[in-house]
Design a protein around this motif. Structure first.
Motif, mmCIF file in Angstrom:
data_model
loop_
_atom_site.group_PDB
_atom_site.id
_atom_site.type_symbol
_atom_site.label_atom_id
_atom_site.label_comp_id
_atom_site.label_asym_id
_atom_site.label_seq_id
_atom_site.Cartn_x
_atom_site.Cartn_y
_atom_site.Cartn_z
ATOM 1 N N LEU A 303 6.294 -9.791 5.828
ATOM 2 C CA LEU A 303 6.265 -10.454 4.527
ATOM 3 C C LEU A 303 5.485 -9.636 3.502
ATOM 4 O O LEU A 303 5.917 -9.488 2.347
ATOM 5 N N ARG A 304 4.338 -9.077 3.915
ATOM 6 C CA ARG A 304 3.548 -8.244 3.002
ATOM 7 C C ARG A 304 4.329 -7.017 2.544
ATOM 8 O O ARG A 304 4.271 -6.611 1.388
ATOM 9 N N ALA A 305 5.097 -6.427 3.466
ATOM 10 C CA ALA A 305 5.848 -5.219 3.129
ATOM 11 C C ALA A 305 6.945 -5.514 2.113
ATOM 12 O O ALA A 305 7.195 -4.704 1.198
ATOM 13 N N GLU A 306 7.615 -6.655 2.256
ATOM 14 C CA GLU A 306 8.661 -7.006 1.299
ATOM 15 C C GLU A 306 8.077 -7.240 -0.094
ATOM 16 O O GLU A 306 8.633 -6.810 -1.116
ATOM 17 N N ILE A 307 6.951 -7.922 -0.138
ATOM 18 C CA ILE A 307 6.295 -8.170 -1.434
ATOM 19 C C ILE A 307 5.823 -6.860 -2.052
ATOM 20 O O ILE A 307 6.007 -6.607 -3.251
#
Length: 359
Positions: A303-307
């Motif tokens: 999730l952090r990588a997508e954001i």
């Protein structure tokens, strides 16, 4: 082995011809049936009986130990092949991700938002991903070769694993380690070795005692075939050992020392394996918890990588921060696969520590 308690029966026949200088000749024939029975052997026959029985039990314990070891090796190698197949898919996904990231950095560089060093680093990540793909391909071939060897398959045969190993039930409490240890093949083997040494010691002690044997025979003899003169005899033989040049006493002392050494070895084996059983079980529980932790980290890192990617595209995040998040995601994904493999391997080691397996 009951041979020491049973009689020995044998049959024999002879024929002889002779001649002398005066041209006279003679013939003699005989046929005899003999029986011998040991009545007392200083208890050596009893000790030998239990010694052979213990040796048979030891062979069974060694067989069970070998089965548990083979089961663990097959399960571990099977898991490693499954792992490398999944890891191969992951490194290809990483290569695609690094390639896409490089395009994003290149676009930012072309519009003047990024520096040359960031672009070169993004390109280097692609080279690293290419290397990982190459290494994984080679590792997959080696892992499959090992599994084929264990399964007795030809190196030329194709091997693709599609079924994963079923997930076992997680133990809710600690087992009885002492009970498991008492049934472990290696501990049973050590105890049987001690028992064998004990019976050898008792057998050597029986050399100081007298022996009593019953012998009898019945047969025919004469100068023509078939002889018609019958004869028989029966007797008892008592043998008392008096002096054998200290050979008996030396053998007795040596057997006693071997028994004492094996007794201490058996005790050390029990303590060592009991400790190993505990350690293996605790490591297995830890591998279960680590797999859960890594799964949580992967979910958060994804999730952090997508954001972070969206922020970088819009110029809201610099390359250094974005690179840290991307690298963390990749490492978490690799660690997750490794934890899955490690849990299965630790479980196979736990099975082996219990002396059980798929066989």
């Amino acid at each position: 082995n009951l041979s020491g308690f049973l009689p020995k029966i044998s049959a024999s026949t002879t024929s002889s011809h002779s001649s002398s200088q005066n041209n006279s000749s003679s013939q003699s024939y005989s046929a005899q049936l003999s029986l011998s029975q040991n009545l007392f052997a200083g208890f050596a026959d009893i000790h030998n009986y239990y010694l052979k029985k213990t040796t048979t039990q030891q062979a069974l314990a060694n067989l069970n130990s070998a089965k548990a070891k083979l089961s663990q090796e097959i399960k571990q190698n099977y898991t490693e092949v499954l792992y490398i197949q999944d890891y191969k898919k992951l490194v290809h996904d990483i290569l695609n991700r690094r390639t896409e990231n490089n395009l994003n950095v290149k676009l930012q560089y072309e519009v003047g938002r990024e520096n040359k060093g960031s672009l070169l680093l993004a390109q280097s990540y692609i080279d690293q991903a290419d290397f990982d793909v190459l290494k994984t391909t080679h590792d997959e071939d080696l892992y499959k070769e090992n599994l084929k060897r264990l399964l007795g398959l030809s190196p030329e045969e194709s091997l693709i694993l599609t079924d994963s190993i079923p997930k076992e039930d997680v133990p809710k409490s600690n087992p009885d380690f002492n009970l498991i240890a008492s049934q472990h093949p290696d501990i049973l083997n050590a105890i049987l070795e001690e028992t064998i040494a004990l019976y050898n010691y008792k057998t050597s002690r029986s050399q100081f005692l007298p022996t009593l044997d019953l012998t009898s025979s019945y047969g025919y003899s004469g100068d023509h075939f078939f002889p018609d003169q019958n004869k028989w005899n029966i007797g008892l033989t008592l043998s008392i050992p008096l002096f054998e040049g200290f050979k008996t006493i030396s053998s007795y002392k040596s057997a006693g020392s071997k028994f004492e050494a094996q007794r201490l070895t058996s005790l050390n084996t029990r303590l060592k394996i009991t400790s190993t059983i505990k350690q293996t079980f605790y490591e297995y529980l830890q591998s279960i918890q680590k797999e859960k932790n890594d799964a949580s980290f992967v979910k958060a890192a994804t999730l952090r990588a997508e954001i972070a990617r969206n922020k970088y595209k819009n110029g809201l995040l610099n390359f250094e921060d974005w690179d840290l998040i991307e690298t963390d995601l990749i490492q978490r994904q690799k660690e997750m696969l490794n934890s899955q493999k490690n849990r299965i391997i630790k479980h196979s080691l736990w099975e082996r520590a219990q002396g059980i397996g798929v066989f």
